[in-house]
Design an enzyme around this catalytic site. Structure first.
Site, short mmCIF file in Angstrom:
data_model
loop_
_atom_site.label_atom_id
_atom_site.label_comp_id
_atom_site.label_asym_id
_atom_site.label_seq_id
_atom_site.Cartn_x
_atom_site.Cartn_y
_atom_site.Cartn_z
N HIS A 114 0.83 -1.21 0.00
CA HIS A 114 0.00 0.00 0.00
C HIS A 114 0.87 1.26 0.00
O HIS A 114 0.65 2.17 -0.81
CB HIS A 114 -0.91 -0.02 1.22
N GLU A 115 1.84 1.31 0.89
CA GLU A 115 2.66 2.52 0.99
C GLU A 115 3.55 2.71 -0.23
O GLU A 115 3.81 3.84 -0.65
CB GLU A 115 3.50 2.49 2.28
N HIS B 49 1.68 4.34 -2.93
CA HIS B 49 1.59 5.79 -2.73
C HIS B 49 2.73 6.55 -3.43
O HIS B 49 2.61 7.76 -3.64
CB HIS B 49 1.62 6.12 -1.25
N GLU C 127 -5.92 8.02 -2.01
CA GLU C 127 -6.10 6.87 -1.12
C GLU C 127 -6.90 5.74 -1.77
O GLU C 127 -6.58 4.57 -1.60
CB GLU C 127 -6.75 7.30 0.19
N TYR D 150 -10.99 4.82 1.97
CA TYR D 150 -10.24 3.63 1.56
C TYR D 150 -11.17 2.55 0.99
O TYR D 150 -11.03 2.13 -0.16
CB TYR D 150 -9.48 3.04 2.74
#
Length: 499
Positions: A348-349, A352, A371, A435
């Site tokens: 997930h990060e 980003h 997001e 989310y």
């Protein structure tokens, strides 16, 4: 960020009971070429030239900052505005945490953090300035004369930052010193004027333009450094190390320090992936997840344009947080017996880095845009790596389950996922709407557009807004351009926005 607050971690762990992930990769990735930003793209950006030193005994940062700014607007600017995010940590009644989080954020009791501006000059002359805004988190600088379109100004600031003893974004704990959102950073000027939002407790209240950084950092020798950008030189002395760091076309500049880092590296084409784990705990696993994420997202969206990506274990109670070239991962995820939560948060990060880092947006007014795309990109990671059946299980048992669990207790008033941070009442509401419901929207958008058109749109969106800030309308226009179907109704239904 913040994909694993307490409730979300419970949902992730709960989902592990139902998900068995095969070790066999089932994805086939096209080879992508490294994209180098053209010189002119780098040359006209704001520059930050900083020299800083960590004073460990007081946990303070002594710093000087030169800001070179070129007015690229169509009007003269009488003032420049900077965010002073550290002042959000000054008093307990204003800290950027929800009340229920205070004990977790400050396990040793409340500790104050702040920034003091000692001096600001325009060239060699003193300049008028004022600290203002909610919690004194805004710095207004008034030049001797308005900055005309195309004109350049050079500002020189001396400042000092007191780091709080908190395991949030900025602060320090038992293992790491998290130096993030720490220096005076220029606010964004857009069609609405200057964006001067405070440091909200919910979401990621940051909105910035890409800039170029040259940072000289002096830290005690016993610390190792994970950082945005590339370390170009290291000078060692008895008690201190001096790092010279350069970072071009990034939205912020973050550093994580630790005396306990175990460092492992791997290369993917021209990008180095670096895993910083605490005493080696799951360091190799985190490195592999970072490597796999980078490879998958390169193929899906477009190539990562930087030389390094660091996966960093931190004293960080929230779970995960993205910064340019650096992702913060809470140490608690490394200590879990199950590997799935760590892999999910790393993926997930890292996603980003595309949706926030390279393609930016106003995370205060339109937090769904980065997001929801990032949450759905995480699903696409599992789909490419382990197969569609795994992706579907995560989608049903984690994404949809969280939203359905939320609406059982809290009525979704139907405002849509497009709303600003100030409109959310809690992190649970924010996480469930932005989310989970956001990822559900992207899932339906993919179904409506078809696979080829959907992927083509994401790649075009990435290329069109690389190193820029995009809006919901920009995303809609590119999706519509690549679709044979009218998407207006779908966007309006989910976002409650007329486009």
């Amino acid at each position: 960020m913040k994909i694993s607050r307490k409730l979300r971690l419970i949902i992730i762990i709960f989902s592990v009971m139902f998900i068995t992930i095969s070790a066999q990769y089932v994805w086939d990735l096209r080879r992508v070429e490294r994209v180098i930003a053209p010189y002119q793209e780098i040359n006209n950006k704001t520059e930050y030239i900083m020299t800083i030193e960590l004073i460990e005994e007081a946990m303070t940062i002594k710093g000087s900052e030169k800001v070179i700014y070129i007015n690229q607007e169509e009007k003269a600017l009488g003032n420049l505005y900077f965010h002073l995010y550290p002042n959000a940590f000054k008093t307990k009644d204003r800290v950027p945490f929800e009340e229920k989080e205070i004990t977790r954020a400050y396990p040793n009791g409340f500790s104050s953090g702040y920034i003091e501006i000692n001096d600001i000059n325009e060239g060699k002359k003193p300049i008028n300035y004022k600290i203002m805004g909610e919690g004194s988190t805004i710095l207004r600088v008034t030049p001797s004369k308005p900055i005309e379109p195309g004109d350049k100004i050079e500002l020189f600031m001396d400042f000092q930052v007191k780091l709080p003893n908190t395991v949030g974004r900025m602060g320090y704990g038992d293992h790491t010193v998290n130096i993030t959102n720490w220096f005076p950073i220029l606010a964004v000027y857009d069609e609405r004027g200057w964006n001067l939002d405070p440091y909200y407790a919910i979401g990621d209240p940051f909105y910035s333009e890409v800039a170029n950084y040259k940072v000289t950092t002096v830290i005690p020798t016993k610390y190792q450094l994970a950082t945005t950008g590339n370390v170009t030189k290291i000078h060692e002395r008895k008690e201190n190390k001096t790092y010279e760091i350069e970072a071009d076309l990034v939205r912020n500049f973050a550093m994580i320090l630790s005396k306990k880092f175990d460092v492992q590296e791997a290369m993917l084409e021209n990008t180095k992936i670096i895993s910083y784990s605490i005493e080696g705990i799951k360091g190799r696993e985190a490195l592999q997840y970072g490597l796999d994420s980078l490879k998958i997202f390169n193929a899906l969206f477009g190539n990562y344009p930087y030389d390094q990506l660091s996966i960093v274990a931190c004293d960080f109670f929230i779970g995960g947080m993205e910064y340019p070239n650096v992702v913060m991962i809470g140490q608690q995820l490394y200590e879990m017996e199950e590997d799935f939560p760590l892999e999910y948060v790393v993926a997930h990060e890292v996603a980003h880095q595309w949706w926030y880092g390279i393609v930016g947006n106003n995370e205060v007014r339109e937090p769904w845009l980065d997001e929801a795309l990032t949450e759905y990109s995480t699903l696409m990671y599992f789909e490419k790596k382990y197969g569609p059946h795994i992706k579907e299980q995560i989608f049903e048992k984690m994404i949809k389950a969280q939203y359905e669990n939320y609406v059982k207790f809290e009525t979704d008033k139907g405002e849509g996922i497009l709303r600003s941070l100030r409109e959310f009442d809690s992190s649970w509401q924010y996480s469930s709407i932005v989310y989970s419901k956001g990822a559900m929207f992207i899932h339906e958008l993919r179904e409506e557009m078809g696979e080829e058109a959907f992927l083509r749109a994401l790649r075009e969106y990435f290329e069109a807004f690389k190193f820029k800030n995009a809006s919901t309308e920009d995303f809609y226009n590119i999706c519509q351009k690549n679709s044979r179907k009218d998407l207006n109704y779908l966007f309006n239904q989910w976002l409650n926005a007329k486009l």
